[in-house]
Design a protein around this motif. Sequence first.
Motif, PDB file in Angstrom:
ATOM      1  N   UNK A 188       0.778  -1.210   0.137  1.00 54.96           N
ATOM      2  CA  UNK A 188      -0.106  -0.130   0.120  1.00 54.96           C
ATOM      3  C   UNK A 188       0.816   1.359   0.017  1.00 54.96           C
ATOM      4  N   UNK A 189       0.203   2.541  -0.402  1.00 57.82           N
ATOM      5  CA  UNK A 189       1.077   3.466  -0.500  1.00 57.82           C
ATOM      6  C   UNK A 189       0.512   4.368   1.024  1.00 57.82           C
ATOM      7  N   UNK A 190       1.783   5.135   1.412  1.00 60.00           N
ATOM      8  CA  UNK A 190       1.554   6.043   2.365  1.00 60.00           C
ATOM      9  C   UNK A 190       2.827   6.777   2.844  1.00 60.00           C
ATOM     10  N   UNK A 191       2.738   7.867   3.647  1.00 58.97           N
ATOM     11  CA  UNK A 191       3.539   8.868   4.269  1.00 58.97           C
ATOM     12  C   UNK A 191       3.496   9.025   5.476  1.00 58.97           C
ATOM     13  N   UNK A 192       4.652   8.981   6.407  1.00 63.18           N
ATOM     14  CA  UNK A 192       4.664   9.370   7.707  1.00 63.18           C
ATOM     15  C   UNK A 192       5.572  10.238   7.949  1.00 63.18           C
ATOM     16  N   UNK A 193       5.334  11.126   8.757  1.00 65.01           N
ATOM     17  CA  UNK A 193       6.353  12.209   9.396  1.00 65.01           C
ATOM     18  C   UNK A 193       6.371  12.198  10.676  1.00 65.01           C
ATOM     19  N   UNK A 194       7.962  12.210  11.081  1.00 65.07           N
ATOM     20  CA  UNK A 194       8.451  11.829  12.556  1.00 65.07           C
ATOM     21  C   UNK A 194       9.233  12.977  12.852  1.00 65.07           C
ATOM     22  N   UNK A 195       8.979  13.761  14.101  1.00 67.37           N
ATOM     23  CA  UNK A 195       9.806  14.833  14.544  1.00 67.37           C
ATOM     24  C   UNK A 195      10.815  14.304  15.730  1.00 67.37           C
ATOM     25  N   UNK A 196      12.095  14.516  15.103  1.00 70.26           N
ATOM     26  CA  UNK A 196      13.099  14.062  16.091  1.00 70.26           C
ATOM     27  C   UNK A 196      13.741  15.360  16.662  1.00 70.26           C
ATOM     28  N   UNK A 197      13.878  15.382  17.866  1.00 69.72           N
ATOM     29  CA  UNK A 197      14.420  16.535  18.622  1.00 69.72           C
ATOM     30  C   UNK A 197      15.196  16.244  19.702  1.00 69.72           C
ATOM     31  N   UNK A 198      15.870  17.188  20.520  1.00 69.62           N
ATOM     32  CA  UNK A 198      16.606  17.003  21.745  1.00 69.62           C
ATOM     33  C   UNK A 198      15.828  16.801  22.828  1.00 69.62           C
ATOM     34  N   UNK A 199      14.573  16.922  22.788  1.00 65.73           N
ATOM     35  CA  UNK A 199      13.633  16.554  23.843  1.00 65.73           C
ATOM     36  C   UNK A 199      12.461  16.023  23.152  1.00 65.73           C
ATOM     37  N   UNK A 200      11.642  15.014  24.064  1.00 68.27           N
ATOM     38  CA  UNK A 200      10.522  14.470  23.464  1.00 68.27           C
ATOM     39  C   UNK A 200      10.042  13.292  24.373  1.00 68.27           C
ATOM     40  N   UNK A 201       9.142  12.634  23.692  1.00 67.26           N
ATOM     41  CA  UNK A 201       8.541  11.244  24.389  1.00 67.26           C
ATOM     42  C   UNK A 201       9.485  10.284  24.577  1.00 67.26           C
ATOM     43  N   UNK A 202      10.248   9.733  23.479  1.00 58.07           N
ATOM     44  CA  UNK A 202      10.891   8.585  23.450  1.00 58.07           C
ATOM     45  C   UNK A 202      12.257   8.719  23.220  1.00 58.07           C
ATOM     46  N   UNK A 203      13.399   8.413  24.108  1.00 60.05           N
ATOM     47  CA  UNK A 203      14.710   8.610  23.787  1.00 60.05           C
ATOM     48  C   UNK A 203      15.092   7.455  22.586  1.00 60.05           C
ATOM     49  N   UNK A 204      15.854   7.781  21.781  1.00 59.77           N
ATOM     50  CA  UNK A 204      16.614   6.890  20.708  1.00 59.77           C
ATOM     51  C   UNK A 204      17.768   6.277  21.392  1.00 59.77           C
TER      52      UNK A 204
ATOM     53  N   UNK B 127      16.375   0.267  20.106  1.00 63.03           N
ATOM     54  CA  UNK B 127      15.396   0.476  21.277  1.00 63.03           C
ATOM     55  C   UNK B 127      15.142   1.896  21.609  1.00 63.03           C
ATOM     56  N   UNK B 128      13.676   2.222  21.882  1.00 60.02           N
ATOM     57  CA  UNK B 128      13.382   3.572  22.156  1.00 60.02           C
ATOM     58  C   UNK B 128      12.886   3.607  23.747  1.00 60.02           C
ATOM     59  N   UNK B 129      13.082   4.428  24.671  1.00 62.00           N
ATOM     60  CA  UNK B 129      12.717   4.604  25.878  1.00 62.00           C
ATOM     61  C   UNK B 129      11.927   5.653  26.247  1.00 62.00           C
ATOM     62  N   UNK B 130      10.899   5.531  26.982  1.00 68.00           N
ATOM     63  CA  UNK B 130       9.841   6.400  27.730  1.00 68.00           C
ATOM     64  C   UNK B 130      10.669   7.179  28.615  1.00 68.00           C
TER      65      UNK B 130
END
Length: 325
Positions: free
Chosen positions: A160-176, A321-324
């Motif tokens: 299927x076709x789709x697009x997703x946009x993800x904001x990555x910043x120096x603060x947020x919900x889940x740490x990379x 792994x991403x961390x809350x």
Amino acid sequence: MEAYIKHISYYLPTEVLTNDDIVNQFPEWDNEKIIQKIGVQSRNITRNDEFTSDISVEALNALCVEHCIDKSEIDFLLICTQSPDYFLPTTACIVQDKAGLSSSCGAIDINQGCSGFIYGLSLAKGLVVAGIAKNVVLITAETYSKHIHPLDKGNRSIFGDAAAATLISNHGEYRLGEFSLGTDGKGFENLIVKNGAMRNRKTSENEVPNDNNLYMNGPEIFNFTAKAVPTLISDNLKKNNESIDTVNQFIFHQANTFMLEYLRKKINIPSEKFLIDMQSYGNTVSSTIPIALKNRLDLQIKDDKILLAGFGVGYSWGSVVIYNK
């Protein structure tokens, strides 16, 4: 400095291809067979006049509206796609203009498929941690339907076709956390659009699928996945000092449900920790993980640790792994 996933939004094209639509064209196929083999009931398909830049802008606008993001604060745009509008310029440059981002915003494409979200996150983390950018938007966008021949019922049932946009910043919900990445180009011909670029120019269209169209060697892709993914998961758990017991949720690339269940059982992941979310979307290539993750986050379930893993075309694979916080 750390990098975080702050927000995710996605866009699905308005045209829908259901299993009934496919069965009407291919009577030898049936709805139950598609559900059993692939796990998909319907998938969204771009119009003939709708392209990757268009759905990318839709996803980016959705991100900004849903989460009250000021576009002037976006200072880097990454677009992951294998179905760009043009050979050149990059689709990211087109989206920067169409979406009204600042001219001081960096913008590049990466050509990566099913592992593209993980690779894109790794690049975004590098930009943030290095202080090059404060707010990176990673867009994963594919219009694979335009690569698929109308008579290829197998691939039309999957993608299927789709697009997703993800904001990555120096603060947020889940740490990379820490990344594991890998490549084995020996398998490049097993998932390919052979014609159209410089090595093999596109030929006139045929009435049957040919090298102008998407080709997938399903058995070889399965063999690669069965071998590479368990090792990938083991490696990434070790890198992050985690185990299957300590991770709350596993979100893999949504290739097809048969493959996902095979991997889950082989790796010994409990079913309640393993997310399958593709019935209404199909395999949207690099967007499967952010779509599934967004849907998971919208349930407001506070997973402390989520392992993400992508794998496929290339061959390529990646996990984090991403961390809350």
